[in-house]
Scaffold this active site. Structure first.
Site, PDB file in Angstrom:
ATOM      1  N   ILE A   1      11.151  50.431  36.495  1.00 51.97           N
ATOM      2  CA  ILE A   1      11.306  51.032  35.162  1.00 51.97           C
ATOM      3  C   ILE A   1      11.573  52.543  35.240  1.00 51.97           C
ATOM      4  CG2 ILE A   1       8.860  51.527  34.712  1.00 51.97           C
ATOM      5  CD1 ILE A   1      11.175  49.902  32.177  1.00 51.97           C
TER       6      ILE A   1
ATOM      7  N   HIS B   1       4.316  45.256  46.542  1.00 50.12           N
ATOM      8  CA  HIS B   1       5.739  45.293  46.210  1.00 50.12           C
ATOM      9  C   HIS B   1       6.484  46.145  47.222  1.00 50.12           C
ATOM     10  CE1 HIS B   1       3.707  48.621  44.184  1.00 50.12           C
ATOM     11  NE2 HIS B   1       4.805  49.320  44.352  1.00 50.12           N
TER      12      HIS B   1
ATOM     13  N   ASN C   1       4.581  51.308  49.863  1.00 47.33           N
ATOM     14  CA  ASN C   1       3.507  52.306  49.764  1.00 47.33           C
ATOM     15  C   ASN C   1       2.174  51.564  49.724  1.00 47.33           C
ATOM     16  OD1 ASN C   1       5.571  54.233  49.436  1.00 47.33           O
ATOM     17  ND2 ASN C   1       5.544  54.005  47.216  1.00 47.33           N
TER      18      ASN C   1
ATOM     19  N   GLN D   1       0.945  54.790  46.481  1.00 44.97           N
ATOM     20  CA  GLN D   1       0.839  53.522  45.739  1.00 44.97           C
ATOM     21  C   GLN D   1       0.166  53.772  44.395  1.00 44.97           C
ATOM     22  OE1 GLN D   1      -1.348  50.379  47.740  1.00 44.97           O
ATOM     23  NE2 GLN D   1      -0.586  48.813  46.326  1.00 44.97           N
TER      24      GLN D   1
ATOM     25  N   HIS E   1       9.859  48.322  47.699  1.00 45.27           N
ATOM     26  CA  HIS E   1      10.925  48.989  46.962  1.00 45.27           C
ATOM     27  C   HIS E   1      12.237  48.800  47.730  1.00 45.27           C
ATOM     28  CE1 HIS E   1       8.298  51.757  44.455  1.00 45.27           C
ATOM     29  NE2 HIS E   1       7.431  51.383  45.393  1.00 45.27           N
TER      30      HIS E   1
HETATM   31  P1  5GP Z   1       4.232  52.392  43.951  1.00 42.38           P
HETATM   32  O1  5GP Z   1       4.171  53.872  43.833  1.00 42.38           O
HETATM   33  O2  5GP Z   1       2.941  51.704  43.559  1.00 42.38           O
HETATM   34  O3  5GP Z   1       4.742  51.936  45.288  1.00 42.38           O
HETATM   35  O4  5GP Z   1       5.362  51.954  42.957  1.00 42.38           O
HETATM   36  C1  5GP Z   1       5.141  51.410  41.703  1.00 42.38           C
HETATM   37  C2  5GP Z   1       6.476  51.372  41.019  1.00 42.38           C
HETATM   38  O5  5GP Z   1       6.355  50.527  39.885  1.00 42.38           O
HETATM   39  C3  5GP Z   1       6.932  52.740  40.509  1.00 42.38           C
HETATM   40  O6  5GP Z   1       8.184  53.060  41.107  1.00 42.38           O
HETATM   41  C4  5GP Z   1       7.021  52.562  38.993  1.00 42.38           C
HETATM   42  O7  5GP Z   1       8.124  53.217  38.415  1.00 42.38           O
HETATM   43  C5  5GP Z   1       7.116  51.055  38.834  1.00 42.38           C
HETATM   44  N1  5GP Z   1       6.513  50.536  37.625  1.00 42.38           N
HETATM   45  C6  5GP Z   1       5.297  50.866  37.093  1.00 42.38           C
HETATM   46  N2  5GP Z   1       5.058  50.153  35.978  1.00 42.38           N
HETATM   47  C7  5GP Z   1       6.146  49.351  35.802  1.00 42.38           C
HETATM   48  C8  5GP Z   1       6.488  48.394  34.798  1.00 42.38           C
HETATM   49  O8  5GP Z   1       5.746  48.123  33.856  1.00 42.38           O
HETATM   50  N3  5GP Z   1       7.685  47.757  34.944  1.00 42.38           N
HETATM   51  C9  5GP Z   1       8.533  48.032  35.988  1.00 42.38           C
HETATM   52  N4  5GP Z   1       9.688  47.364  36.024  1.00 42.38           N
HETATM   53  N5  5GP Z   1       8.224  48.930  36.939  1.00 42.38           N
HETATM   54  C10 5GP Z   1       7.057  49.587  36.842  1.00 42.38           C
END
Ligand code: 5GP
Ligand code: ZN
Length: 142
Positions: free
Chosen positions: A37, A103, A90, A97, A105
């Site tokens: 998002i 997840h 992450n 994270q 990326h």
């Molecule tokens: P992290 O930093 O945990 O590796 O990445 C989490 C990712 O999830 C971030 O890049 C953030 O933009 C994305 N994200 C967070 N909330 C949502 C959501 O509700 N929908 C989508 N599609 N992505 C999200």
């Protein structure tokens, strides 16, 4: 599947259970792939196991093959946009994270800038999201 963690429902469990909105590009019984998002670049994808686990080491070995196949499938779709991309994971707050549901990326690269430098992020619009899903040949299955 669809596990709530503590008082707050997990946002990626909600998306995996189709209770939360997302631009899905690929889905199978155990994994779902959708657009981030707040993308770093156009077509930034998140590859998510439907079962709630926080970390890669929490996956059962029987889940490795299916999850890796979903990751490879998502890479194949990204390659319709560009052959250059980063795949990242992450783990833990110090590693950046913020969503504690596993997840990977996939971050497409379109120019020769420093891929690890700071990048502006703007919220994905629904119109852009729908267009990118179509460009990626998704949603799969239709
Ligand atoms: P992290 O930093 O945990 O590796 O990445 C989490 C990712 O999830 C971030 O890049 C953030 O933009 C994305 N994200 C967070 N909330 C949502 C959501 O509700 N929908 C989508 N599609 N992505 C999200
Ligand atoms: Zn979850």
């Amino acid at each position: 599947m669809g596990t709530a963690v503590g008082a707050e429902p997990c946002i990626f469990c909600e998306i995996a259970a189709h209770r939360g909105p997302a631009h899905v590009v690929y889905e199978d019984a155990n994994s779902i792939v959708f657009l981030d998002i707040f993308p770093f670049t156009r077509g930034h994808l998140l590859v998510v196991p439907k079962r709630h686990v926080d970390r890669l080491v929490d996956l059962d070995p029987s889940e490795y093959a299916g999850y890796f196949a979903a990751l490879a499938q998502a890479c194949r779709q990204v390659e319709t946009l560009t052959k250059d991309y980063n795949v990242g994971l992450n783990q833990g707050p110090l590693a950046g994270q913020i969503v504690f549901h596993l997840h990977f990326h996939i971050i497409p690269r379109y120019d020769a800038g420093n891929p690890f430098g700071p990048m502006p992020r703007t919220r994905l619009s629904d119109a852009d999201g729908a267009a990118i899903v179509r460009e990626l040949g998704g949603p799969i299955p239709r």
